[in-house]
Scaffold this active site. Structure first.
Site, PDB file in Angstrom:
ATOM      1  CG  ASP A 265      -1.646   1.217   1.524  1.00  0.00           C
ATOM      2  OD1 ASP A 265      -2.454   1.778   0.374  1.00  0.00           O
ATOM      3  OD2 ASP A 265      -1.901   1.785   2.297  1.00  0.00           O
ATOM      4  CB  SER A 266       0.283   4.948  -0.579  1.00  0.00           C
ATOM      5  OG  SER A 266      -0.812   4.986   0.444  1.00  0.00           O
TER       6      SER A 266
ATOM      7  CE1 TYR B  23       2.487   5.347  -3.437  1.00  0.00           C
ATOM      8  CE2 TYR B  23       1.216   3.507  -4.377  1.00  0.00           C
ATOM      9  CZ  TYR B  23       2.461   3.941  -3.793  1.00  0.00           C
ATOM     10  OH  TYR B  23       3.527   3.242  -3.889  1.00  0.00           O
ATOM     11  N   GLY B  24      -3.372   8.744  -3.840  1.00  0.00           N
ATOM     12  CA  GLY B  24      -4.479   9.124  -4.607  1.00  0.00           C
ATOM     13  C   GLY B  24      -4.798  10.599  -5.161  1.00  0.00           C
TER      14      GLY B  24
ATOM     15  CB  CYS C  34      -9.104   4.619   0.613  1.00  0.00           C
ATOM     16  SG  CYS C  34      -7.661   5.195   1.366  1.00  0.00           S
ATOM     17  CB  THR C  35      -6.326  -0.311   2.308  1.00  0.00           C
ATOM     18  OG1 THR C  35      -5.390   0.674   1.780  1.00  0.00           O
ATOM     19  CG2 THR C  35      -6.922  -1.076   1.442  1.00  0.00           C
ATOM     20  CG  HIS C  36      -4.801   4.960   4.388  1.00  0.00           C
ATOM     21  ND1 HIS C  36      -4.134   4.465   3.345  1.00  0.00           N
ATOM     22  CD2 HIS C  36      -3.567   5.628   5.041  1.00  0.00           C
ATOM     23  CE1 HIS C  36      -2.840   4.557   3.452  1.00  0.00           C
ATOM     24  NE2 HIS C  36      -2.602   5.373   4.392  1.00  0.00           N
TER      25      HIS C  36
ATOM     26  CD  GLU D  63       0.408   6.755   5.987  1.00  0.00           C
ATOM     27  OE1 GLU D  63       1.119   7.067   6.600  1.00  0.00           O
ATOM     28  OE2 GLU D  63      -0.186   5.888   5.697  1.00  0.00           O
TER      29      GLU D  63
ATOM     30  CB  THR E 286      -5.343   4.762  -4.949  1.00  0.00           C
ATOM     31  OG1 THR E 286      -5.907   5.649  -3.965  1.00  0.00           O
ATOM     32  CG2 THR E 286      -4.797   5.733  -6.061  1.00  0.00           C
TER      33      THR E 286
ATOM     34  CB  CYS F  44      -3.139   0.466  -2.539  1.00  0.00           C
ATOM     35  SG  CYS F  44      -3.285   2.279  -2.981  1.00  0.00           S
TER      36      CYS F  44
HETATM   37  N1  DGL Z   1      -4.808   3.179   0.872  1.00  0.00           N
HETATM   38  C1  DGL Z   1      -4.714   3.840  -0.390  1.00  0.00           C
HETATM   39  C2  DGL Z   1      -6.061   3.268  -0.889  1.00  0.00           C
HETATM   40  O1  DGL Z   1      -6.489   2.416  -0.775  1.00  0.00           O
HETATM   41  C3  DGL Z   1      -3.890   4.857  -0.508  1.00  0.00           C
HETATM   42  C4  DGL Z   1      -4.530   6.001  -0.238  1.00  0.00           C
HETATM   43  C5  DGL Z   1      -3.294   7.007  -0.788  1.00  0.00           C
HETATM   44  O2  DGL Z   1      -2.182   7.086  -0.939  1.00  0.00           O
HETATM   45  O3  DGL Z   1      -3.796   8.162  -1.334  1.00  0.00           O
HETATM   46  O4  DGL Z   1      -6.381   4.022  -1.831  1.00  0.00           O
END
Ligand code: DGL
Length: 271
Positions: free
Chosen positions: A10-11, A42-43, A184-186, A152, A75, A73
């Site tokens: 993931d990011s 990343y998004g 988004c996994t966050h 984060e 994204t 992730c």
């Molecule tokens: N955890 C990510 C996702 O699922 C990344 C979020 C990001 O880096 O913008 O989209």
């Protein structure tokens, strides 16, 4: 039986939602985790940049003898997976399809919300996947770019997170969705705040966990699980592209176990 580890990336911290589920449902599996903390988020990036990052992340994980990769992730699964999977020898799985399937299974009124990064919403892969299984579903997407920095930086249970969540979620609540994909996994790290705002009648779908559940089904069907329940417990090694300390601290809280000794920093630009 295949004792090689599963690669997960993931990011940043978000993919730990997938790792947590792997530890729960496949406790014998070894995992190599990469969190690209030096380049998160990343998004907000272009597709070209996301594809470049994802290819490097995959090359890094392939430097271990792994049996499969989970792109934990939303994204990367939306903006890169459809363009990179061809020609790879290792099986690569994303979060979008499993989460879309779980949402269709959960919804009763066929009104489904999708929360994701700007890139995830733009590429519409959750919508595409939901529609392919349930053409008459009503889907409302919402980009929530401020959620990732909150996670984060460890603001998962703060007043500021509550205010931002209310701002993002009001229109989904008004629309009466009964199922909400945390695309988004966050975002599952903000599950408490999101769940409280949406109310108990709304089912939250954790995309990282859904990906782990689907990987389990795949590994089982292909006879690639590492062993039976009596085998040794799996190990997880974590790699990051920025501060080991920050990741270890927040990751340990989320996983409810100390991971400090298992985290190392790498230079992802070398891959
Ligand atoms: N955890 C990510 C996702 O699922 C990344 C979020 C990001 O880096 O913008 O989209």
């Amino acid at each position: 039986m295949d004792k090689r580890p599963i690669g997960v990336f993931d990011s940043g911290l978000g993919g730990l939602t997938c790792v947590k589920e792997i530890m729960k449902i496949m406790p014998n599996e070894d995992v190599i985790y990469f969190g690209d903390t030096g380049r998160v988020p990343y998004g907000t990036r272009s597709r070209e940049t996301i594809i470049k990052y994802v290819e490097q992340d995959i090359r890094f994980l392939e430097s271990f003898d792994i049996k499969a990769i989970i792109i934990a992730c939303g994204t990367a699964s939306s903006a890169a997976l459809p363009w990179i999977a061809d020609g790879k020898t290792v099986k690569i799985m994303g979060v979008v399809e499993p989460a879309a399937r779980a949402a269709v299974k959960a919804t009763k009124n066929k009104k489904i919300g999708v929360l994701g990064t700007g890139a995830t919403v733009k590429y519409g892969k959750y919508v595409e996947n939901i529609k392919s299984i349930c053409p008459d579903a009503e889907i409302i997407q919402k980009a929530c770019p401020m959620f990732v920095p909150l996670v984060e930086n460890g603001y998962t249970e703060s007043r500021v997170a509550e205010i931002i969540a209310a701002e993002y979620l009001q229109e989904l609540k008004n629309a009466g969705v009964d199922t909400l994909i945390l695309g988004c996994t966050h975002y599952p790290l903000l599950k408490k705040i999101i769940g409280e705002f949406m109310g108990s009648g709304v089912t939250l779908i954790d995309s990282g966990a859904a990906a782990a559940d689907s990987a389990f089904e795949f590994l089982k069907a292909e006879n690639l699980l590492s062993g039976d329940a009596t085998s040794k417990r799996g190990n997880c090694r974590y790699f990051v592209s920025d501060s080991v300390e920050d990741f270890s601290l927040l990751g340990s809280v989320f996983l409810e176990k100390t991971i400090h000794e298992d985290v190392s920093k790498i230079d992802i630009e070398k891959y």
